[in-house]
Enzyme design. Structure first.
Site, PDB file in Angstrom:
ATOM      1  N   LYS A 102      45.879  43.365  45.344  1.00 34.47           N
ATOM      2  CA  LYS A 102      46.121  42.050  44.735  1.00 34.47           C
ATOM      3  C   LYS A 102      44.988  41.751  43.757  1.00 34.47           C
ATOM      4  O   LYS A 102      43.803  41.897  44.095  1.00 34.47           O
ATOM      5  CB  LYS A 102      46.169  40.997  45.845  1.00 34.47           C
ATOM      6  CG  LYS A 102      46.628  39.628  45.412  1.00 34.47           C
ATOM      7  CD  LYS A 102      46.713  38.717  46.633  1.00 34.47           C
ATOM      8  CE  LYS A 102      47.160  37.321  46.250  1.00 34.47           C
ATOM      9  NZ  LYS A 102      47.171  36.421  47.430  1.00 34.47           N
ATOM     10  N   HIS A 104      44.536  38.782  42.177  1.00 33.12           N
ATOM     11  CA  HIS A 104      44.219  37.356  42.055  1.00 33.12           C
ATOM     12  C   HIS A 104      43.956  36.805  43.453  1.00 33.12           C
ATOM     13  O   HIS A 104      44.092  37.525  44.447  1.00 33.12           O
ATOM     14  CB  HIS A 104      45.377  36.596  41.397  1.00 33.12           C
ATOM     15  CG  HIS A 104      46.667  36.694  42.152  1.00 33.12           C
ATOM     16  ND1 HIS A 104      47.484  37.791  42.078  1.00 33.12           N
ATOM     17  CD2 HIS A 104      47.258  35.832  43.021  1.00 33.12           C
ATOM     18  CE1 HIS A 104      48.545  37.606  42.857  1.00 33.12           C
ATOM     19  NE2 HIS A 104      48.424  36.437  43.440  1.00 33.12           N
TER      20      HIS A 104
END
Length: 220
Positions: A102, A104
């Site tokens: 991921k 963010h």
């Protein structure tokens, strides 16, 4: 065979997670039985399975601080086992990984409790080629954890190829240097089906399969 192992096999058969017949495995072998932990697909079934894992963990007297569930099947398994251990009075951390990092929010591939300096127990359904477990070992190491053991539902106790008579579980145990605990094994399955005449079980086919592909860890 312990009552816990017998209960696991009963639960697996009732959930259709354990089936008998003819099944073509990824290896190309024709197996007289098949196990799919994904069929523990309700709250009651998953809770029953988690109880069997917790029994195996307690029986092995494993001292752990964090459970790690490899994506994908290991995630719900680890979560359910963490809940069961908490119900029994032992609260442990829970961590798992994403298949895709991921970029963010908190970012990264690891989610949940910190494993830094902690004793970690890897929870998964089975070990086949051992590739997924080796990836899990690397992820725990990347998170700073110390793997105490690996726990799987079923050890098929069969060789990967004719050049090495060790099973996938034995290879992982030897290479990683950590215990690999199974809720049940092929030996347990054979004893249970012989004694209980489990629905659809073909005992001669099971024995022939073990004779052909059984590892050094299985009884002969």
């Amino acid at each position: 065979m312990s009552r816990s192992r017998e209960r696991f096999l009963e639960l697996a058969l009732a959930a259709d997670a354990l089936r008998f017949g003819e099944f073509t495995l990824k290896s190309g072998r024709i197996s007289p039985y098949f196990f799919n932990a994904g069929r523990f697909d309700s709250g009651a079934r998953l809770a029953g399975l988690a109880s069997c894992y917790a029994d195996a963990i307690e029986h092995a007297a494993l001292d752990v601080e964090v459970l790690f569930g490899p994506a994908y099947k290991g995630i719900p398994l680890a979560a359910a086992v963490a809940c069961e251990l908490s119900r029994r009075g032992k609260d442990v951390g829970l961590a798992y990984n994403r298949k895709e990092a991921k970029d963010h929010g908190e970012g990264g591939t690891l989610v949940g409790a910190s494993m830094e300096g902690k004793r970690v127990l890897i929870i998964d359904d089975v070990i086949t080629a051992g590739t997924a477990i080796r990836e899990a070992l690397d992820l725990v190491a990347a998170g700073g954890g110390i793997v105490s053991a690996i726990v799987v539902a079923l050890d098929r106790q069969e060789v990967l190829d004719d050049s090495d008579r060790r099973s996938a579980v034995q290879r992982v145990r030897d290479s990683a240097g950590v215990p690999v605990i199974s809720v049940a094994t092929l030996d347990d399955l054979l004893e249970w089906t012989a004694r209980n005449g489990a629905s659809g079980a073909d005992q001669p086919a099971l024995l022939a399969y073990r004779s052909r592909y059984g590892s050094a860890s299985s009884s002969h």
